[in-house]
Design an enzyme around this catalytic site. Structure first.
Site, PDB file in Angstrom:
ATOM      1  N   TYR A 198     -59.454 -58.725  -1.333  1.00 14.63           N
ATOM      2  CA  TYR A 198     -58.350 -59.494  -1.286  1.00 14.63           C
ATOM      3  C   TYR A 198     -57.666 -58.647  -1.445  1.00 14.63           C
ATOM      4  O   TYR A 198     -56.314 -58.681  -0.948  1.00 14.63           O
ATOM      5  CB  TYR A 198     -58.927 -61.072  -1.884  1.00 14.63           C
ATOM      6  CG  TYR A 198     -57.474 -61.154  -0.819  1.00 14.63           C
ATOM      7  CD1 TYR A 198     -57.346 -61.337   0.135  1.00 14.63           C
ATOM      8  CD2 TYR A 198     -56.974 -62.540  -1.204  1.00 14.63           C
ATOM      9  CE1 TYR A 198     -56.589 -62.822   1.362  1.00 14.63           C
ATOM     10  CE2 TYR A 198     -55.912 -63.554  -1.131  1.00 14.63           C
ATOM     11  CZ  TYR A 198     -56.427 -63.464   0.135  1.00 14.63           C
ATOM     12  OH  TYR A 198     -54.902 -64.433   0.966  1.00 14.63           O
ATOM     13  N   LYS A 245     -50.293 -63.984  -3.112  1.00 10.19           N
ATOM     14  CA  LYS A 245     -51.071 -65.369  -3.118  1.00 10.19           C
ATOM     15  C   LYS A 245     -50.873 -66.442  -4.447  1.00 10.19           C
ATOM     16  O   LYS A 245     -50.165 -67.729  -4.582  1.00 10.19           O
ATOM     17  CB  LYS A 245     -52.137 -65.517  -2.726  1.00 10.19           C
ATOM     18  CG  LYS A 245     -52.524 -65.669  -1.059  1.00 10.19           C
ATOM     19  CD  LYS A 245     -52.117 -66.257  -0.647  1.00 10.19           C
ATOM     20  CE  LYS A 245     -52.340 -66.098   1.043  1.00 10.19           C
ATOM     21  NZ  LYS A 245     -51.214 -66.710   2.292  1.00 10.19           N
TER      22      LYS A 245
END
Length: 255
Positions: free
Chosen positions: A154, A161
Site C-alpha cells: 500500500y 489515508k
C-alpha cells in the site's frame, strides 16, 4: 415505506465502476429516498454509463478536485440541479504507480505530493466547495483504508489515508458550528478499480482470508455502501470525527 434518506439531497463522487463502494452508496441512497448528483473525473461519460444502472437517473458533473476552477463552479452547478445539499460522499483516491507496490523508500516527493493532494487534501477542498449548499447542516462521509497499520504493497497510500483521517477530524472540529458532521467509513479490501491499480494487492487482501471474524467478500461493496448511507442519515445526529469500520472485524483482531 419511507426510507432513511427521504428528502435528502446527496452529492456522490467516485462512481467509476459498478463494483465500487460509491456506486453502491448511490444505489442504496436512491432506494432510501435520496435525490443524488454524481461527479466524475477524468471521464464523465464512463460515470454516465455506469449511472444508467442505478434505480433512477442521476445527473453527472465533471469535477477534478485538484482544479480550483472546477471547485469554484461546483456549488452553482449543484444548486441549479438540486437547490441545496444535505450530504456529500468523498470517494476519491489516487497515487502514481511509483508510490505503490513496495517502492516506499524510493518514491519521489512529486508522487507523494500527488497522492496527498488527490487522496487527502481533496476532502477539505470538496467540503468547502459544498459548504455554501449546506446552510442547514448535513453530513460529509469519506472512505478510508485503516491507516493505523503499515499494509503490504500500500506504501504511500497509507500515509495519504492517515492524512485523510486527520483531515476528517479537523473538518469535524471546524464545521461542527455549522451543524455539518464529517465521518469516515473504513472498509475492507474490495475488487475495485482503485484496488486493481495497486501492484501485489492480493497480498494485502489475503489478510482477510485469515483474520476476519466475519466472512469477508471482496466482490460485495454493498455493506460499505450501506455504512455510508447510515452516516448520511439522521440516525447519527451527534456523531462526528468518527471512523466506522466495515471490515468484517479485522481492525480489532490481535496477533
Amino acid at each position: 415505506m419511507s426510507g432513511i434518506l427521504d428528502g435528502k439531497r446527496i452529492l456522490i463522487t467516485g462512481v467509476l465502476m459498478e463494483s465500487s463502494i460509491a456506486f453502491h452508496t448511490a444505489k442504496v441512497a436512491q432506494e432510501q429516498g435520496a435525490e443524488i448528483i454524481l461527479t466524475a473525473f477524468p471521464r464523465p461519460t464512463l460515470t454516465e454509463r455506469i449511472a444508467r444502472k442505478l434505480p433512477k437517473p442521476a445527473k453527472v458533473i465533471e469535477l477534478d478536485v485538484t482544479n480550483d476552477e472546477h471547485l469554484d463552479r461546483l456549488a452553482g452547478l449543484v444548486r441549479d440541479e438540486l437547490g441545496s445539499l444535505d450530504g456529500v460522499v468523498h470517494s476519491i483516491g489516487f497515487a502514481p504507480q511509483d508510490a505503490l507496490g513496495g517502492n516506499f523508500l524510493n518514491t519521489p516527493f512529486e508522487s507523494v505530493a500527488t497522492a496527498m493532494h488527490v487522496s487527502a487534501f481533496s476532502l477539505k477542498s470538496l467540503a468547502m466547495a459544498c459548504k455554501p449548499l449546506m446552510a442547514d447542516g448535513g453530513s460529509i462521509v469519506g472512505l478510508t483504508f485503516d491507516a493505523q497499520f503499515a499494509w503490504p504493497q500500500y506504501d504511500w497510500m497509507g500515509p495519504a489515508k492517515a492524512a485523510l483521517e486527520a483531515t476528517s477530524r479537523y473538518l469535524a472540529r471546524d464545521l461542527g458550528k455549522d451543524s455539518i458532521r464529517c465521518n469516515l467509513i473504513s472498509a475492507g479490501p474490495l475488487g475495485s478499480m482503485a484496488a486493481k491499480s495497486i501492484p501485489g494487492f492480493g497480498d494485502l487482501a489475503d489478510v482477510w482470508n485469515h483474520r476476519s471474524p466475519l466472512e469477508w467478500d471482496m466482490a460485495d461493496p454493498e455493506p460499505a455502501g450501506r455504512g455510508v448511507v447510515a452516516l448520511l442519515s439522521d440516525f447519527f445526529p451527534k456523531t462526528t470525527g468518527e471512523i466506522i469500520h466495515v471490515d468484517g472485524g479485522v481492525h480489532m483482531m490481535g496477533a
